[in-house]
Motif scaffolding. Sequence first.
Motif, PDB file in Angstrom:
ATOM      1  N   ALA A   1       0.836  -1.207   0.000  1.00 57.20           N
ATOM      2  CA  ALA A   1       0.000   0.000   0.000  1.00 57.20           C
ATOM      3  C   ALA A   1       0.870   1.257   0.000  1.00 57.20           C
ATOM      4  CB  ALA A   1      -0.932  -0.005   1.210  1.00 57.20           C
ATOM      5  N   GLU A   2       1.969   1.214   0.746  1.00 61.97           N
ATOM      6  CA  GLU A   2       2.885   2.365   0.759  1.00 61.97           C
ATOM      7  C   GLU A   2       3.504   2.573  -0.614  1.00 61.97           C
ATOM      8  OE1 GLU A   2       5.446   1.225   3.970  1.00 61.97           O
ATOM      9  OE2 GLU A   2       4.117   2.102   5.484  1.00 61.97           O
ATOM     10  N   GLN A   3       3.913   1.499  -1.270  1.00 68.19           N
ATOM     11  CA  GLN A   3       4.496   1.628  -2.605  1.00 68.19           C
ATOM     12  C   GLN A   3       3.482   2.161  -3.618  1.00 68.19           C
ATOM     13  OE1 GLN A   3       6.834  -1.630  -4.109  1.00 68.19           O
ATOM     14  NE2 GLN A   3       7.706  -2.078  -2.091  1.00 68.19           N
ATOM     15  N   LEU A   4       2.214   1.822  -3.409  1.00 64.10           N
ATOM     16  CA  LEU A   4       1.161   2.323  -4.295  1.00 64.10           C
ATOM     17  C   LEU A   4       0.665   3.703  -3.872  1.00 64.10           C
ATOM     18  CD1 LEU A   4      -0.911  -0.960  -4.770  1.00 64.10           C
ATOM     19  CD2 LEU A   4       0.390   0.253  -6.535  1.00 64.10           C
ATOM     20  N   ARG A   5       1.225   4.229  -2.784  1.00 67.63           N
ATOM     21  CA  ARG A   5       0.856   5.540  -2.223  1.00 67.63           C
ATOM     22  C   ARG A   5      -0.622   5.605  -1.823  1.00 67.63           C
ATOM     23  NH1 ARG A   5       4.776   6.952  -6.147  1.00 67.63           N
ATOM     24  NH2 ARG A   5       6.577   7.962  -5.185  1.00 67.63           N
ATOM     25  N   LEU A   6      -1.106   4.501  -1.272  1.00 73.57           N
ATOM     26  CA  LEU A   6      -2.482   4.428  -0.776  1.00 73.57           C
ATOM     27  C   LEU A   6      -2.419   4.627   0.737  1.00 73.57           C
ATOM     28  CD1 LEU A   6      -3.670   1.350  -2.869  1.00 73.57           C
ATOM     29  CD2 LEU A   6      -4.125   3.772  -3.321  1.00 73.57           C
ATOM     30  N   GLU A   7      -2.429   5.888   1.162  1.00 71.10           N
ATOM     31  CA  GLU A   7      -2.170   6.225   2.558  1.00 71.10           C
ATOM     32  C   GLU A   7      -3.153   5.587   3.528  1.00 71.10           C
ATOM     33  OE1 GLU A   7      -1.638  10.434   3.170  1.00 71.10           O
ATOM     34  OE2 GLU A   7      -0.362  10.596   1.391  1.00 71.10           O
ATOM     35  N   ARG A   8      -4.440   5.654   3.236  1.00 65.19           N
ATOM     36  CA  ARG A   8      -5.433   5.104   4.165  1.00 65.19           C
ATOM     37  C   ARG A   8      -5.295   3.585   4.270  1.00 65.19           C
ATOM     38  NH1 ARG A   8      -9.627   6.795   7.644  1.00 65.19           N
ATOM     39  NH2 ARG A   8     -11.194   5.193   7.824  1.00 65.19           N
ATOM     40  N   SER A   9      -5.064   2.912   3.142  1.00 65.03           N
ATOM     41  CA  SER A   9      -4.857   1.462   3.171  1.00 65.03           C
ATOM     42  C   SER A   9      -3.606   1.104   3.967  1.00 65.03           C
ATOM     43  CB  SER A   9      -4.744   0.895   1.755  1.00 65.03           C
ATOM     44  OG  SER A   9      -6.000   0.864   1.128  1.00 65.03           O
ATOM     45  N   ALA A  10      -2.538   1.852   3.764  1.00 60.56           N
ATOM     46  CA  ALA A  10      -1.308   1.592   4.515  1.00 60.56           C
ATOM     47  C   ALA A  10      -1.549   1.787   6.009  1.00 60.56           C
ATOM     48  CB  ALA A  10      -0.180   2.503   4.028  1.00 60.56           C
ATOM     49  N   ALA A  11      -2.258   2.863   6.362  1.00 64.32           N
ATOM     50  CA  ALA A  11      -2.554   3.122   7.778  1.00 64.32           C
ATOM     51  C   ALA A  11      -3.385   1.986   8.364  1.00 64.32           C
ATOM     52  CB  ALA A  11      -3.282   4.456   7.928  1.00 64.32           C
ATOM     53  N   TRP A  12      -4.380   1.498   7.603  1.00 65.16           N
ATOM     54  CA  TRP A  12      -5.226   0.410   8.084  1.00 65.16           C
ATOM     55  C   TRP A  12      -4.403  -0.864   8.305  1.00 65.16           C
ATOM     56  CZ3 TRP A  12      -9.082  -0.929  10.775  1.00 65.16           C
ATOM     57  CH2 TRP A  12      -9.687  -2.196  10.663  1.00 65.16           C
ATOM     58  N   CYS A  13      -3.516  -1.170   7.377  1.00 58.11           N
ATOM     59  CA  CYS A  13      -2.693  -2.384   7.507  1.00 58.11           C
ATOM     60  C   CYS A  13      -1.751  -2.276   8.706  1.00 58.11           C
ATOM     61  CB  CYS A  13      -1.917  -2.632   6.217  1.00 58.11           C
ATOM     62  SG  CYS A  13      -2.989  -3.025   4.806  1.00 58.11           S
ATOM     63  N   HIS A  14      -1.150  -1.111   8.909  1.00 61.67           N
ATOM     64  CA  HIS A  14      -0.305  -0.914  10.097  1.00 61.67           C
ATOM     65  C   HIS A  14      -1.147  -1.031  11.367  1.00 61.67           C
ATOM     66  CE1 HIS A  14       3.487  -0.105   8.191  1.00 61.67           C
ATOM     67  NE2 HIS A  14       2.954   0.834   7.411  1.00 61.67           N
TER      68      HIS A  14
END
Length: 198
Positions: free
Chosen positions: A66-79
């Motif tokens: 998600a971070e590599q795709l610059r999908l901030e909300r998805s990255a935050a959810w996964c973290h």
Amino acid sequence: MDVPELLRSVSLLVPEETATGDDITVRDIWDYLVHDEWEIALGLLEELGDGRSLPLAFWERLAEAAEQLRLERSAAWCHWRCSEIRNGVIRADLTLRPAAEARRTTPIPGAGVLRPMWDIGHLSPTGGRAVSIASLWVENTPMPEPGGRATVRLVPLTPSHWTHVQPGRRITMHEDRSVAGTAVVLEVHGPVTDMPTG
């Protein structure tokens, strides 16, 4: 790893028979990966992960993709899901106090950035109220307004403080000495002690 490789490795951590509410399976996700539909594949993997208990490595790799795709909300959810696995999670029905009765006059941020204090029944050595800190993620409502109500997920900063909290218990949220809201606990899940890496 690049995004396609990360997403393929993540999909291997999901049992093949797993399906979403819309009957999307890992095989369907592979079809999206073959056609370079990485954002769709990532969203479907998140959905598959929300429906069952998957290893920490699943959420860590999904966060990286998600971070590599610059999908901030998805990255935050996964973290956030990684934190739930490490520290446990409490789901609760939160009602915020109206702006006229509380310090807060603006909506609360819902994506895990707020770390309010919670009165969960502990006392200080002097007999006064002691509070415990837990991060807050709001389900289905990005930013609840003062006076609003929402289902929230809490990740305790110190999980051992929360072991006595059970469904049905009423707890209070504080951003200062005043009560910012009250919550009724819906579910309690402790930290995952055996965390397979996949």
